[in-house]
Design a protein around this motif. Structure first.
Motif, PDB file in Angstrom:
ATOM      1  N   GLN A   1      41.987  39.423  45.047  1.00  0.00           N
ATOM      2  CA  GLN A   1      40.982  38.846  44.160  1.00  0.00           C
ATOM      3  C   GLN A   1      39.790  39.794  44.079  1.00  0.00           C
ATOM      4  O   GLN A   1      39.350  40.334  45.100  1.00  0.00           O
ATOM      5  N   ALA A   2      39.315  40.001  42.853  1.00  0.00           N
ATOM      6  CA  ALA A   2      38.176  40.897  42.651  1.00  0.00           C
ATOM      7  C   ALA A   2      36.874  40.120  42.743  1.00  0.00           C
ATOM      8  O   ALA A   2      36.833  38.906  42.567  1.00  0.00           O
ATOM      9  N   SER A   3      35.810  40.848  43.005  1.00  0.00           N
ATOM     10  CA  SER A   3      34.495  40.229  43.060  1.00  0.00           C
ATOM     11  C   SER A   3      34.052  39.839  41.662  1.00  0.00           C
ATOM     12  O   SER A   3      34.344  40.516  40.674  1.00  0.00           O
ATOM     13  N   THR A   4      33.332  38.724  41.571  1.00  0.00           N
ATOM     14  CA  THR A   4      32.898  38.229  40.255  1.00  0.00           C
ATOM     15  C   THR A   4      31.862  39.139  39.612  1.00  0.00           C
ATOM     16  O   THR A   4      31.669  39.083  38.399  1.00  0.00           O
ATOM     17  N   ASN A   5      31.179  39.956  40.393  1.00  0.00           N
ATOM     18  CA  ASN A   5      30.124  40.791  39.816  1.00  0.00           C
ATOM     19  C   ASN A   5      30.573  42.233  39.598  1.00  0.00           C
ATOM     20  O   ASN A   5      29.751  43.114  39.381  1.00  0.00           O
ATOM     21  N   THR A   6      31.873  42.491  39.695  1.00  0.00           N
ATOM     22  CA  THR A   6      32.388  43.836  39.445  1.00  0.00           C
ATOM     23  C   THR A   6      32.782  43.942  37.985  1.00  0.00           C
ATOM     24  O   THR A   6      33.668  43.215  37.525  1.00  0.00           O
ATOM     25  N   ALA A   7      32.099  44.858  37.257  1.00  0.00           N
ATOM     26  CA  ALA A   7      32.351  44.994  35.820  1.00  0.00           C
ATOM     27  C   ALA A   7      33.801  45.357  35.561  1.00  0.00           C
ATOM     28  O   ALA A   7      34.364  46.240  36.217  1.00  0.00           O
TER      29      ALA A   7
ATOM     30  N   ALA B   1      36.846  37.347  38.128  1.00  0.00           N
ATOM     31  CA  ALA B   1      37.283  36.715  39.375  1.00  0.00           C
ATOM     32  C   ALA B   1      38.594  35.968  39.143  1.00  0.00           C
ATOM     33  O   ALA B   1      38.684  34.757  39.242  1.00  0.00           O
ATOM     34  N   SER B   2      39.633  36.701  38.810  1.00  0.00           N
ATOM     35  CA  SER B   2      40.967  36.119  38.656  1.00  0.00           C
ATOM     36  C   SER B   2      41.890  36.765  39.671  1.00  0.00           C
ATOM     37  O   SER B   2      41.450  37.531  40.535  1.00  0.00           O
ATOM     38  N   TRP B   3      43.164  36.472  39.550  1.00  0.00           N
ATOM     39  CA  TRP B   3      44.097  36.903  40.579  1.00  0.00           C
ATOM     40  C   TRP B   3      44.791  38.205  40.198  1.00  0.00           C
ATOM     41  O   TRP B   3      45.042  38.477  39.031  1.00  0.00           O
TER      42      TRP B   3
ATOM     43  N   VAL C   1      50.006  50.044  43.033  1.00  0.00           N
ATOM     44  CA  VAL C   1      49.781  49.567  41.670  1.00  0.00           C
ATOM     45  C   VAL C   1      49.227  48.154  41.751  1.00  0.00           C
ATOM     46  O   VAL C   1      49.364  47.463  42.766  1.00  0.00           O
ATOM     47  N   TYR C   2      48.588  47.758  40.664  1.00  0.00           N
ATOM     48  CA  TYR C   2      47.992  46.431  40.591  1.00  0.00           C
ATOM     49  C   TYR C   2      48.495  45.730  39.326  1.00  0.00           C
ATOM     50  O   TYR C   2      48.617  46.353  38.266  1.00  0.00           O
ATOM     51  N   PHE C   3      48.781  44.438  39.467  1.00  0.00           N
ATOM     52  CA  PHE C   3      49.198  43.614  38.342  1.00  0.00           C
ATOM     53  C   PHE C   3      48.230  42.445  38.197  1.00  0.00           C
ATOM     54  O   PHE C   3      47.766  41.878  39.201  1.00  0.00           O
ATOM     55  N   ALA C   4      47.929  42.087  36.958  1.00  0.00           N
ATOM     56  CA  ALA C   4      47.256  40.809  36.736  1.00  0.00           C
ATOM     57  C   ALA C   4      48.218  39.708  37.168  1.00  0.00           C
ATOM     58  O   ALA C   4      49.431  39.829  37.008  1.00  0.00           O
ATOM     59  N   ALA C   5      47.703  38.627  37.740  1.00  0.00           N
ATOM     60  CA  ALA C   5      48.567  37.591  38.302  1.00  0.00           C
ATOM     61  C   ALA C   5      48.078  36.214  37.893  1.00  0.00           C
ATOM     62  O   ALA C   5      46.904  36.015  37.564  1.00  0.00           O
ATOM     63  N   SER C   6      49.001  35.279  37.891  1.00  0.00           N
ATOM     64  CA  SER C   6      48.670  33.864  37.699  1.00  0.00           C
ATOM     65  C   SER C   6      49.169  33.113  38.914  1.00  0.00           C
ATOM     66  O   SER C   6      50.235  33.418  39.450  1.00  0.00           O
ATOM     67  N   VAL C   7      48.390  32.132  39.352  1.00  0.00           N
ATOM     68  CA  VAL C   7      48.721  31.389  40.562  1.00  0.00           C
ATOM     69  C   VAL C   7      48.894  29.919  40.209  1.00  0.00           C
ATOM     70  O   VAL C   7      48.003  29.306  39.615  1.00  0.00           O
ATOM     71  N   ASP C   8      50.047  29.377  40.547  1.00  0.00           N
ATOM     72  CA  ASP C   8      50.333  27.953  40.371  1.00  0.00           C
ATOM     73  C   ASP C   8      50.716  27.404  41.740  1.00  0.00           C
ATOM     74  O   ASP C   8      51.779  27.739  42.276  1.00  0.00           O
ATOM     75  N   ALA C   9      49.849  26.575  42.307  1.00  0.00           N
ATOM     76  CA  ALA C   9      50.083  26.063  43.654  1.00  0.00           C
ATOM     77  C   ALA C   9      49.937  24.549  43.647  1.00  0.00           C
ATOM     78  O   ALA C   9      48.968  24.011  43.108  1.00  0.00           O
ATOM     79  N   VAL C  10      50.907  23.872  44.236  1.00  0.00           N
ATOM     80  CA  VAL C  10      50.871  22.411  44.330  1.00  0.00           C
ATOM     81  C   VAL C  10      51.271  22.000  45.739  1.00  0.00           C
ATOM     82  O   VAL C  10      52.035  22.693  46.423  1.00  0.00           O
ATOM     83  N   HIS C  11      50.748  20.846  46.149  1.00  0.00           N
ATOM     84  CA  HIS C  11      51.081  20.291  47.459  1.00  0.00           C
ATOM     85  C   HIS C  11      51.345  18.806  47.293  1.00  0.00           C
ATOM     86  O   HIS C  11      50.644  18.113  46.547  1.00  0.00           O
ATOM     87  N   ASP C  12      52.377  18.315  47.981  1.00  0.00           N
ATOM     88  CA  ASP C  12      52.751  16.903  47.940  1.00  0.00           C
ATOM     89  C   ASP C  12      52.499  16.318  49.316  1.00  0.00           C
ATOM     90  O   ASP C  12      53.142  16.702  50.295  1.00  0.00           O
ATOM     91  N   THR C  13      51.562  15.374  49.399  1.00  0.00           N
ATOM     92  CA  THR C  13      51.232  14.806  50.709  1.00  0.00           C
ATOM     93  C   THR C  13      52.327  13.891  51.228  1.00  0.00           C
ATOM     94  O   THR C  13      52.444  13.690  52.433  1.00  0.00           O
ATOM     95  N   ASP C  14      53.135  13.331  50.329  1.00  0.00           N
ATOM     96  CA  ASP C  14      54.178  12.408  50.774  1.00  0.00           C
ATOM     97  C   ASP C  14      55.220  13.136  51.615  1.00  0.00           C
ATOM     98  O   ASP C  14      55.685  12.624  52.636  1.00  0.00           O
TER      99      ASP C  14
ATOM    100  N   ALA D   1      37.467  48.011  43.471  1.00  0.00           N
ATOM    101  CA  ALA D   1      36.994  46.735  42.918  1.00  0.00           C
ATOM    102  C   ALA D   1      37.742  45.542  43.498  1.00  0.00           C
ATOM    103  O   ALA D   1      37.144  44.503  43.804  1.00  0.00           O
ATOM    104  N   ILE D   2      39.058  45.676  43.659  1.00  0.00           N
ATOM    105  CA  ILE D   2      39.874  44.547  44.111  1.00  0.00           C
ATOM    106  C   ILE D   2      40.128  44.730  45.602  1.00  0.00           C
ATOM    107  O   ILE D   2      41.112  45.349  46.017  1.00  0.00           O
ATOM    108  N   THR D   3      39.265  44.187  46.402  1.00  0.00           N
ATOM    109  CA  THR D   3      39.320  44.453  47.845  1.00  0.00           C
ATOM    110  C   THR D   3      39.562  43.199  48.678  1.00  0.00           C
ATOM    111  O   THR D   3      39.758  43.301  49.887  1.00  0.00           O
ATOM    112  N   THR D   4      39.540  42.020  48.063  1.00  0.00           N
ATOM    113  CA  THR D   4      39.668  40.781  48.832  1.00  0.00           C
ATOM    114  C   THR D   4      41.129  40.353  48.900  1.00  0.00           C
ATOM    115  O   THR D   4      41.723  39.959  47.892  1.00  0.00           O
TER     116      THR D   4
END
Length: 706
Positions: A216-222, A226-228, A240-253, A498-501
Motif C-alpha cells: 500500500q502506498a502512502s496517501t500523500n505520495t504524488a 492509497a489503493s492496493w 514489478v508492481y501491479f495495481a490490485a483489488s482486494v475483496d475480503a469477507v469473513h463469516d462469523t457463523d 513510494a510503495i513501501t508499506t
C-alpha cells in the motif's frame, strides 16, 4: 340239551342305549337352546356358525369404533367452528380498521383485539384434542378407524397438515393498518471485518510471476493513491508492481475468511511496441514538456494506457507522464535546380538577351536549313526543336545579323535513362513518407514525383514526364520514430520508494450471525437511552434483543428482532402491549468484527418514529383464504361424519342378518326337539319293559337248574 340265548336281552339293551342318547341329546338341546352343542352334533355347521359368530362380534365392535370415529370428527369440526368464529370476528375488525377516518390509536386498539383472537386460534390449534390426539395441528395425520370386522376395512379421518395455526393460515404478524411492505426475519447483519490474514494463495498472479506481497502506498505520495498494489518478481528476477483489488469477507457463523486479490495493470511496464512499430525497430525520441531533448538514460513505459518516460533506473528512477506520437520513416531528396533537365523548355533568351525567332537561322547536323524550327533550353544546354517536336542538341552562334543554331547530332535527344528507386540506405521507399523539395527548399511542388536513378548514379525527380536533377548529397533515409513528450515538469518517484508499506492483513466485509456467544450488541432507543449487552437467546435457541431498560415489569416493548424490508432496509420488529401489538423502528446499524479474536460488536440505534406495516398487503383476501381453508376442512370432516353414519346403519343390518343366519344353523328347534324327547321317553319306557321280559326267560332256565 338246553340252549340259552342272550340275543333278545342284548338287542333290548342296545336299543335302550340309543334311546338314552337320543333322550340326552334332546334334553341338551332343549336346555341349551342350541342345535349344535359340540362338533359331533354338526361339524360343518359348527365351523360355519363359529365364523358367523366372529363376524357378528367383530362388526359389533367395529360399530362402536365407528361411533368413536364419528365423535372424533364431530369434535374436530366443532373446534374448527370456533376457529371460524374467531376468523369472522377478525375479518369484521379488519374492515373496521381499514377505515381511513380512524386515528392510529384507534387502529391500535382494533389491532390488539385482532391479536387476541389470533392467539386464541393458536391455542385451539394446539389444545383441541380427542382422547389425547391433537385434532387441528396436523400431528395426528390420517386417523384410520376400523369400521369392519376384517383387515383393510378402515375409514380415514383426515387430520393431516397443514394445521390451523396462525402461521399455517397465512396470518403471521397480521396487521391491519400501516404502510405496505414485505418483511423478512433476519439473524445476520453486515459489518466491517478487521485484520483478515492474507495468504500467498489469495493472489491471482499471471503466469511467470512469483513471490507476491500485498503493498500500500502512502496517501500523500504524488502519483500513488492509497489503493492496493501487488509486488512480485518476474521470470528474470526483476521486481514489478501491479495495481490490485482486494475483496475480503469473513463469516462469523463458520469463523472462516475469504480473500481475493485481483491483479490489474502493471505499473510502468516497459513498452515493446507502439501502434504498428516495434520499439527495437524505431528511433525513440524523448522530450521535455517544452519540446527539448531529455538527457540521460530514458525508457518508454506505461501503466495501462498511460505512457510515461522512465528517467534513470532502480529506486532512483523518476517517471514523467507523457504523450506519445509516431513519425514514420522518410526519404529525403532536393533538386539542384528548379529547371527540368528534360524535356527542354522553349528558350526566351540567348545569353540573357531576348531574341526574335525570325532572327535565328536553324541548320541540321549536315548544314541543311531546317524551316519551322525553334530554340529550347534545359539548364545550360540548348536544343533545336524540329517541326515534328523532336529535340536535337545544338550550339548557338551570335552574328551581327542574328543567331545561328546548329544541331550537333543526326539523332534526336531523349529523356535520361532511369529506373525508379525502391530503397534508400536499406529503407524501403514504399514504407516511408516522401519529403521532396525544390531547389529553394520548399515542399508541395513534388509530392507526386517519383525518385529515379540513372545507371551512372544520378538521381532525378520525375513528375508529369519532366525530369529534375537531384543533388546527390540531399538523398537520405531516416528510421521511424516514437516520440514521447512529457506532459509535466514534475516527475513521479519510483514504486520502490513510494510503495513501501507491506500488508499481511486487510479489512473487509463481515457477515455477522447474531449469536450471543461471540457477538456483543448494544441498543440505543430514539430517546438516547443505551442498553448494553442487549443480545439474548431464548429457550429454543432463537436470538432476540432486549430493547428496553428496566426489569420485566417495565412497560413498553422489551424484546425485539431484526427484519429486512425492500423499501426501508433494516427495521427493528417489536411486540408490545397486552395484545402483542407489532411496531417497527427504522434502525441504524454499525457492526465490526475483530477477526483474530473472533469477536463482533453490533451497535443498533433507533431512528425516526414508530412504523406500522400492513401485513399482508391484502388483509381481507388473506382472511378469506384462511376462512376458505377452514371451510374445506369442515366439509371434509362433515362428509366423513355422514359416511360413518351410513356405515353404522349398514353395520346394524349386517349384524342382524348374520345373527339370523347363525341362529338358523346353531339354535335348536324346540318343537322338533320336544317331539324327539317325548319319542325317546316313550321308546325308553317300552324298551325297559321288553328288556324285563327278556330277562324273565333267563330266570326260567335257572329254575330248571334248581
Amino acid at each position: 340239551m338246553i340252549t340259552v340265548s342272550y340275543t333278545p336281552s342284548r338287542l333290548a339293551n342296545n336299543q335302550l342305549d340309543k334311546t338314552q342318547r337320543s333322550l340326552n341329546q334332546a334334553i341338551e338341546r332343549l336346555s341349551s337352546g342350541l342345535r349344535v352343542n359340540s362338533a359331533k352334533d354338526d361339524a360343518a355347521g359348527l365351523a360355519i356358525g363359529n365364523r358367523m359368530e366372529a363376524q357378528v362380534r367383530g362388526t359389533e365392535q367395529a360399530r362402536r369404533n365407528t361411533n368413536d370415529g364419528a365423535s372424533m370428527s364431530l369434535t374436530a369440526e366443532g373446534a374448527l367452528s370456533q376457529v371460524n368464529d374467531h376468523l369472522q370476528r377478525i375479518r369484521e375488525l379488519t374492515v373496521q380498521g381499514l377505515n381511513g377516518t380512524l386515528k392510529l390509536v384507534d387502529q391500535d386498539a382494533i389491532q390488539q383485539e385482532i391479536n387476541l383472537n389470533l392467539k386464541e386460534i393458536d391455542r385451539l390449534n394446539t389444545q383441541s384434542q380427542f382422547n389425547g390426539i391433537n385434532l387441528l395441528d396436523g400431528s395426528a395425520g390420517t386417523v384410520n378407524v376400523q369400521v369392519g370386522a376384517n383387515d383393510g376395512e378402515t375409514l380415514g379421518v383426515d387430520l393431516n397438515r397443514p394445521g390451523f395455526s396462525v402461521e399455517e393460515l397465512g396470518l403471521t404478524d397480521f396487521t391491519v393498518a400501516g404502510i405496505s411492505g414485505e418483511v423478512t426475519d433476519i439473524n445476520i447483519v453486515t459489518g466491517r471485518a478487521r485484520d483478515i490474514a492474507v495468504n500467498a494463495g489469495d493472489f491471482a498472479l499471471p503466469a511467470g510471476y512469483s513471490n507476491p506481497q500485498l503493498m500500500q502506498a502512502s496517501t500523500n505520495t504524488a502519483g500513488y493513491p492509497a489503493s492496493w498494489y501487488t509486488r512480485a518478481q518476474d521470470g528474470d528476477g526483476n521486481t514489478v508492481y501491479f495495481a490490485a483489488s482486494v475483496d475480503a469477507v469473513h463469516d462469523t457463523d463458520t469463523d472462516t475468511s475469504r480473500v481475493r486479490i485481483g491483479i490489474g495493470q502493471q505499473l510502468y511496464a516497459p513498452v515493446t511496441s507502439h501502434q504498428e512499430y516495434q520499439i527495437e525497430d524505431v528511433d525513440s525520441v524523448f522530450r521535455d514538456r517544452q519540446g527539448g531533448a531529455l538527457e540521460g538514460d530514458n525508457q518508454l513505459v506505461k501503466t495501462g494506457s498511460q505512457h510515461s518516460i522512465k528517467s534513470g533506473s532502480g529506486p532512483e528512477a523518476t517517471y514523467y507522464p507523457a504523450r506519445v506520437t509516431t513519425s514514420p520513416a522518410a526519404i529525403d531528396a532536393r533538386i539542384a535546380d528548379n529547371e527540368a533537365v528534360w524535356p527542354p523548355s522553349p528558350a526566351a533568351t540567348i545569353d540573357g538577351v531576348s531574341f526574335n525567332n525570325e532572327d535565328v537561322d536553324y541548320f541540321d547536323s549536315t548544314g541543311q536549313t531546317v524551316n519551322g524550327a525553334t530554340l529550347s533550353r534545359a539548364g545550360d544546354n540548348y536544343y533545336l526543336t524540329a517541326p515534328d517536336g523532336a529535340f536535337y542538341s545544338a550550339t548557338v552562334e551570335s552574328t551581327p545579323d542574328g543567331h545561328i543554331v546548329r544541331a550537333g547530332s543526326e539523332q534526336p535527344a531523349s529523356a535520361p535513362a532511369t529506373q525508379p528507386v525502391t530503397e534508400v540506405d536499406g529503407q524501403s521507399i514504399d514504407d516511408a513518407r516522401h519529403r521532396y523539395l525544390d531547389a529553394n527548399g520548399n515542399t508541395g511542388s513534388f509530392q507526386e514525383a517519383t525518385l529515379t536513378q540513372s545507371e551512372d548514379g544520378q538521381y532525378y525527380l520525375e513528375q508529369g514526364g519532366r525530369y529534375y536533377a537531384v543533388a546527390p548529397e540531399s538523398v537520405a533515409a531516416s528510421r521511424p520514430q516514437v516520440i514521447a513528450t512529457a506532459t509535466t515538469d514534475t516527475p513521479i518517484i519510483s514504486p520502490e520508494r513510494a510503495i513501501t508499506t507491506e500488508r499481511n492483513t486487510v479489512d473487509g466485509t463481515s457477515t455477522i450471525t447474531l449469536d450471543p456467544r461471540n457477538v456483543t450488541a448494544s441498543y440505543t432507543d430514539r430517546d438516547g437511552r443505551r442498553i448494553e449487552d442487549a443480545l439474548r437467546v431464548d429457550d429454543n435457541g432463537q436470538y432476540f434483543l432486549r430493547a428496553a431498560s428496566g426489569n420485566d415489569d417495565t412497560t413498553g416493548y422489551r424484546s425485539a428482532t431484526l427484519v429486512n424490508t425492500e423499501e426501508m432496509g433494516t427495521l427493528l420488529k417489536t411486540r408490545t402491549g397486552s395484545g402483542d401489538l407489532i411496531i417497527y423502528y427504522r434502525m441504524s446499524t454499525r457492526a465490526t468484527t475483530d477477526v483474530p479474536n473472533a469477536r463482533s460488536t453490533v451497535e443498533l440505534t433507533e431512528v425516526n418514529p414508530e412504523i406500522r406495516l400492513r401485513t399482508p398487503d391484502d388483509p381481507l383476501a388473506a382472511l378469506d383464504r384462511a376462512i376458505a381453508r377452514v371451510d374445506d376442512k369442515r366439509s371434509v370432516l362433515g362428509a366423513t361424519q355422514n359416511r360413518m353414519s351410513a356405515i353404522i346403519d349398514q353395520q346394524g343390518e349386517t349384524i342382524g342378518a348374520l345373527s339370523e343366519a347363525r341362529s338358523q344353523i346353531m339354535d335348536a328347534d324346540y318343537a322338533v326337539e320336544t317331539a324327539n324327547m317325548s319319542r325317546a321317553q316313550i321308546t325308553q319306557q317300552a324298551g325297559t319293559a321288553v328288556l324285563a321280559q327278556a330277562n324273565q326267560r333267563l330266570d326260567s332256565v335257572l329254575a330248571l337248574l334248581r
